[in-house]
Enzyme design. Structure first.
Site, PDB file in Angstrom:
ATOM      1  N   LYS A 276       0.839  -1.210   0.000  1.00 61.07           N
ATOM      2  CA  LYS A 276       0.000   0.000   0.000  1.00 61.07           C
ATOM      3  C   LYS A 276       0.868   1.252   0.000  1.00 61.07           C
ATOM      4  CE  LYS A 276      -3.822  -2.484   2.039  1.00 61.07           C
ATOM      5  NZ  LYS A 276      -4.636  -2.853   3.196  1.00 61.07           N
TER       6      LYS A 276
ATOM      7  N   ASP B 135     -10.847   3.039   3.815  1.00 59.68           N
ATOM      8  CA  ASP B 135     -11.284   1.651   3.625  1.00 59.68           C
ATOM      9  C   ASP B 135     -12.800   1.548   3.418  1.00 59.68           C
ATOM     10  OD1 ASP B 135      -9.333  -0.306   3.505  1.00 59.68           O
ATOM     11  OD2 ASP B 135      -8.977  -0.325   5.672  1.00 59.68           O
TER      12      ASP B 135
ATOM     13  N   GLN C 294      -4.497  -1.394   9.385  1.00 59.47           N
ATOM     14  CA  GLN C 294      -4.478  -2.742   8.809  1.00 59.47           C
ATOM     15  C   GLN C 294      -5.096  -3.748   9.775  1.00 59.47           C
ATOM     16  OE1 GLN C 294      -3.353  -3.480   5.582  1.00 59.47           O
ATOM     17  NE2 GLN C 294      -4.263  -5.466   6.022  1.00 59.47           N
TER      18      GLN C 294
END
Ligand code: NDP
Length: 282
Positions: A53, A120, A97
């Site tokens: 990422k 997200d 995460q």
């Protein structure tokens, strides 16, 4: 023989779109978009995802920051860290995460990230937005799947779509996105009776289960478009999807490979979402 939908190539197209937009946004607003990625502990798979990422963010030219926290961090300290980033005017996107160590409540963490910085798309405000058809951040994996489907020019209106899996991060949101495009959507799960029969009704089959090669060629309708979200290891330790590629490809019209399908698109759409969050800031 089904055509392969090349997620790696398409992800590069998406990242290049972002790369082209970054300098334009910088000229317009006086700074670049900034993504902050937080990793807690040393889960090896998470470390790979996080590295990819941050690498993608660097490729696009946006700012990014990786915050590595020890597995022993308290929930309170992590939430405080997120609050600080919520209040930081030069931070546009915050990604924590998952999974987190057991002593930390993931739901609390997701709820703490401000809706505007939730790259997200997991925050309840964004989930509600998706289901109510309001402006929201769409979760990266489902957004990537839609882009993969659009890349083959498939008209979804009136098609039968089957989604196998009903998780909050993939199954449910992709079902809603397919519904929004006027597909007739069925969601299958672990209690579905005769999964094969349900899958065989699908013109578009999206599989997000987490079980290596669960869906075999005999479960695929001839000519179906098959999107494999799964990321598993097979008996030999090789990365594989939830679909048995060898038996499904000859039956499908299009199919995504694992690796090189949905995975890279998830990361590319994260870049897009960071741009969205940046724009929400002004
Ligand atoms: P979850 O474990 O959260 O959900 C799995 C879903 O599959 C559940 O709804 C479960 O049903 C269903 N399921 C389990 N077993 C069966 C079965 N035998 N038949 C039918 N349905 C079944 O997984 P995620 O949605 O988070 O992830 C799914 C897969 O996608 C994983 O391999 C994950 O690694 C991968 N993934 C890949 C991403 C990418 O970027 N490529 C991003 C996110 C995930 P029930 O609800 O009844 O328990």
């Amino acid at each position: 023989m089904g055509n392969i939908i090349d997620g790696k190539a398409l992800s590069l197209v998406v990242k290049d779109e972002v790369k082209a937009e970054v300098p334009v946004l910088e000229a317009q607003y006086g700074r670049k978009p900034c993504l902050v990625v937080i990793i807690v502990g040393e889960n090896p798979a998470s470390q790979v995802y996080v590295r990819n990422k941050v690498k993608a963010a660097a490729y696009t030219g946006m700012e990014s920051r990786l915050i590595e926290l020890p597995a022993t961090i308290t929930e309170e300290a992590l939430l405080k860290q997120i609050e600080d980033l919520n209040n930081d005017p030069v931070v546009d996107g915050i990604l924590v995460q998952l999974p987190l160590p057991k002593h930390i409540d993931e739901e609390k963490v997701i709820d703490t990230i401000s809706k505007e910085k939730d790259v997200d798309g997991f925050h309840p405000g964004n989930v509600a937005g998706l289901w109510l058809g309001k402006k929201c951040i769409v979760p990266c994996t489902p957004a990537g799947i839609m882009r993969l489907i659009d890349s083959i020019g498939l008209e979804l209106k009136g098609k039968n779509a089957v989604v196998v899996g009903r998780s909050n991060i993939v199954g449910k949101p992709i079902a809603k996105l397919l519904l929004d495009r006027h597909a007739t959507v069925t969601i299958a799960h672990s209690r579905t009776a005769d999964l094969g029969a349900v899958c065989r009704t699908a013109d578009v089959l999206v599989v997000a289960v987490g079980k290596a090669k669960l869906v075999t060629g005999d479960m695929v309708k001839p000519g179906a478009v098959v999107i494999d979200v799964g990321m598993n290891r097979d008996e030999e330790g090789k990365l594989c999807g939830d679909v048995d590629f060898a038996s499904a490809q000859p039956v499908a019209s299009y199919i995504t490979p694992v690796p090189g399908g949905v995975g890279p698109m998830t990361i590319a759409m994260l870049m897009k979402n960071t741009i969205e969050c940046f724009k929400n800031h002004f």
